[in-house]
Design a protein around this motif. Sequence first.
Motif, short mmCIF file in Angstrom:
data_model
loop_
_atom_site.label_atom_id
_atom_site.label_comp_id
_atom_site.label_asym_id
_atom_site.label_seq_id
_atom_site.Cartn_x
_atom_site.Cartn_y
_atom_site.Cartn_z
N SER A 16 0.81 -1.21 0.00
CA SER A 16 0.00 0.00 0.00
C SER A 16 0.85 1.27 0.00
O SER A 16 0.39 2.33 -0.42
CB SER A 16 -0.95 0.01 1.20
OG SER A 16 -0.22 0.00 2.40
N ASP A 19 3.97 2.52 -4.00
CA ASP A 19 3.87 3.51 -5.07
C ASP A 19 4.13 4.93 -4.58
O ASP A 19 4.56 5.78 -5.34
CB ASP A 19 2.49 3.45 -5.74
CG ASP A 19 2.39 2.29 -6.71
OD1 ASP A 19 3.43 1.82 -7.20
OD2 ASP A 19 1.26 1.84 -6.97
N THR A 54 4.03 -3.41 -8.01
CA THR A 54 2.70 -2.82 -8.24
C THR A 54 2.37 -2.64 -9.72
O THR A 54 1.40 -1.97 -10.06
CB THR A 54 2.58 -1.48 -7.50
OG1 THR A 54 3.57 -0.58 -8.01
CG2 THR A 54 2.75 -1.66 -6.00
N ARG A 56 3.85 -1.13 -12.36
CA ARG A 56 4.05 0.11 -13.12
C ARG A 56 4.82 -0.10 -14.42
O ARG A 56 4.48 0.49 -15.45
CB ARG A 56 4.75 1.16 -12.26
CG ARG A 56 3.98 1.57 -11.03
CD ARG A 56 2.68 2.23 -11.40
NE ARG A 56 1.96 2.64 -10.20
CZ ARG A 56 1.02 3.54 -10.17
NH1 ARG A 56 0.65 4.14 -11.27
NH2 ARG A 56 0.43 3.84 -9.05
N ARG A 80 -2.28 -4.90 -5.75
CA ARG A 80 -2.03 -3.48 -6.05
C ARG A 80 -1.79 -3.31 -7.55
O ARG A 80 -2.25 -2.33 -8.14
CB ARG A 80 -0.83 -2.98 -5.26
CG ARG A 80 -0.52 -1.53 -5.43
CD ARG A 80 -1.62 -0.62 -4.97
NE ARG A 80 -1.91 -0.83 -3.56
CZ ARG A 80 -2.72 -0.09 -2.85
NH1 ARG A 80 -3.32 0.93 -3.38
NH2 ARG A 80 -2.95 -0.37 -1.58
N ARG A 82 -3.09 -5.13 -9.94
CA ARG A 82 -4.42 -5.21 -10.57
C ARG A 82 -5.18 -3.89 -10.38
O ARG A 82 -5.82 -3.41 -11.32
CB ARG A 82 -5.21 -6.37 -9.98
CG ARG A 82 -4.75 -7.72 -10.44
CD ARG A 82 -5.70 -8.81 -9.96
NE ARG A 82 -5.29 -10.08 -10.49
CZ ARG A 82 -4.95 -11.13 -9.76
NH1 ARG A 82 -4.97 -11.05 -8.44
NH2 ARG A 82 -4.59 -12.26 -10.32
N ALA A 83 -5.12 -3.33 -9.18
CA ALA A 83 -5.80 -2.06 -8.93
C ALA A 83 -5.22 -0.94 -9.79
O ALA A 83 -5.97 -0.13 -10.34
CB ALA A 83 -5.70 -1.70 -7.45
N ASN A 84 -3.90 -0.91 -9.92
CA ASN A 84 -3.27 0.11 -10.76
C ASN A 84 -3.70 -0.05 -12.21
O ASN A 84 -3.93 0.94 -12.91
CB ASN A 84 -1.74 0.05 -10.64
CG ASN A 84 -1.25 0.63 -9.34
OD1 ASN A 84 -1.93 1.40 -8.68
ND2 ASN A 84 -0.04 0.25 -8.95
N LEU A 86 -6.56 -1.35 -13.29
CA LEU A 86 -7.95 -0.91 -13.39
C LEU A 86 -8.06 0.61 -13.31
O LEU A 86 -8.80 1.23 -14.08
CB LEU A 86 -8.78 -1.54 -12.27
CG LEU A 86 -9.04 -3.04 -12.42
CD1 LEU A 86 -9.71 -3.59 -11.16
CD2 LEU A 86 -9.90 -3.31 -13.64
N ASN A 87 -7.31 1.21 -12.41
CA ASN A 87 -7.35 2.67 -12.24
C ASN A 87 -6.82 3.41 -13.47
O ASN A 87 -7.21 4.55 -13.72
CB ASN A 87 -6.57 3.10 -11.01
CG ASN A 87 -7.25 2.69 -9.73
OD1 ASN A 87 -8.46 2.48 -9.69
ND2 ASN A 87 -6.48 2.56 -8.66
N SER A 88 -5.94 2.77 -14.20
CA SER A 88 -5.38 3.41 -15.39
C SER A 88 -6.26 3.23 -16.62
O SER A 88 -6.03 3.84 -17.65
CB SER A 88 -3.99 2.84 -15.69
OG SER A 88 -4.11 1.53 -16.21
N GLY A 89 -7.25 2.34 -16.50
CA GLY A 89 -8.12 2.06 -17.63
C GLY A 89 -7.57 1.02 -18.56
O GLY A 89 -8.14 0.71 -19.59
#
Length: 99
Positions: A16, A19, A54, A56, A80, A82-84, A86-89
């Motif tokens: 968490s 990044d 994460t 990147r 994290r 996967r979340a990154n 999704l958040n980036s599209g």
Amino acid sequence: MINANNSENLFSGFASDYDRMIDWEKRLTREAPFFKRLFAERVSGKVLDTACATGRHALMFGSWGLQVAASDASSEMIDRARANALNSGYDYGNGIPGS
């Protein structure tokens, strides 16, 4: 003493904050030319990002049109990543497997 064979515990609670510890925009801007040259010379369009943390770098590689698979020993880092994604599209599909 850190037990390298137990990376799940080593990175537990660290994902968490990971990044926030790195200026990713600056780092990826600095590293991108190296990876572009390397991949232009040696890559067949597919990249395996091991120890992806994460995600990147995997995200950057995917944005260049490369097929990316990313893995990490830490399930928290994978979550994290996967979340990154999704958040980036960006849709990695099955490119970030479970650890």
